[in-house]
Design a protein around this motif. Structure first.
Motif, PDB file in Angstrom:
ATOM      1  N   LEU A 276      -1.637   3.252   1.347  1.00  0.00           N
ATOM      2  CA  LEU A 276      -0.535   3.383   2.300  1.00  0.00           C
ATOM      3  C   LEU A 276       0.731   2.799   1.705  1.00  0.00           C
ATOM      4  CD1 LEU A 276      -2.419   2.338   5.550  1.00  0.00           C
ATOM      5  CD2 LEU A 276      -1.926   4.646   4.735  1.00  0.00           C
ATOM      6  N   ILE A 277       1.861   3.263   2.189  1.00  0.00           N
ATOM      7  CA  ILE A 277       3.156   2.750   1.740  1.00  0.00           C
ATOM      8  C   ILE A 277       3.563   1.639   2.697  1.00  0.00           C
ATOM      9  CG2 ILE A 277       5.571   3.341   1.317  1.00  0.00           C
ATOM     10  CD1 ILE A 277       4.545   6.244   0.774  1.00  0.00           C
TER      11      ILE A 277
ATOM     12  N   ASN B  82       3.231   7.048   7.533  1.00  0.00           N
ATOM     13  CA  ASN B  82       2.295   7.280   6.433  1.00  0.00           C
ATOM     14  C   ASN B  82       1.495   8.558   6.648  1.00  0.00           C
ATOM     15  OD1 ASN B  82       1.750   5.207   4.111  1.00  0.00           O
ATOM     16  ND2 ASN B  82       2.417   3.977   5.856  1.00  0.00           N
TER      17      ASN B  82
END
Length: 128
Positions: A94-95, A103
């Motif tokens: 995930l960012i 996301n």
């Protein structure tokens, strides 16, 4: 549908050649679920990267939904992957700067799905 014929993946350096996959034949029909299991270092991730069109095979053939994708260039693999293949990574990938919805929404942004369409499903989970 996924079909591989004699799929081989070899990694080479100046001094060493390592065969990660050696003539793998695999058929996964529509609607089937498959588990890939084996000891560490046996080629599971290499196989999944090739089947997921992230990496290229060295030899053999790979058919995805009836198309020979064995020799596609990176951009062509990306185009084929978009809208056809999804990944759930063990480490999530995930960012951090994005919230959960952002996301999840990101692949739809890359596919140029309109914002109104992307947000439709979110109303089931979030109140805006």
């Amino acid at each position: 549908m996924i079909k591989t014929i004699d799929l081989t993946r070899t990694f080479r350096t100046d001094e060493v050649e390592t065969t990660a996959l050696n003539k793998v034949n695999l058929v996964v029909n529509k609607g089937e679920f498959v588990a890939v299991m084996g000891p560490s270092g046996c080629g599971k991730s290499t196989l999944l990267n090739i089947v997921g069109l992230i990496d290229n095979l060295s030899e053999g053939q790979y058919f995805f939904n009836g198309h020979d994708v064995s020799r596609l260039r990176e951009g062509q693999r990306t185009d084929m992957r978009k809208g056809n293949i999804g990944f759930v990574f063990q480490s999530f990938n995930l960012i951090d700067e994005l919230n959960v919805f952002e996301n999840v929404e990101l692949p739809l942004v890359y596919m140029r799905v309109r914002e109104s369409e992307r947000k439709k499903g979110s109303k089931l989970f979030w109140k805006e």
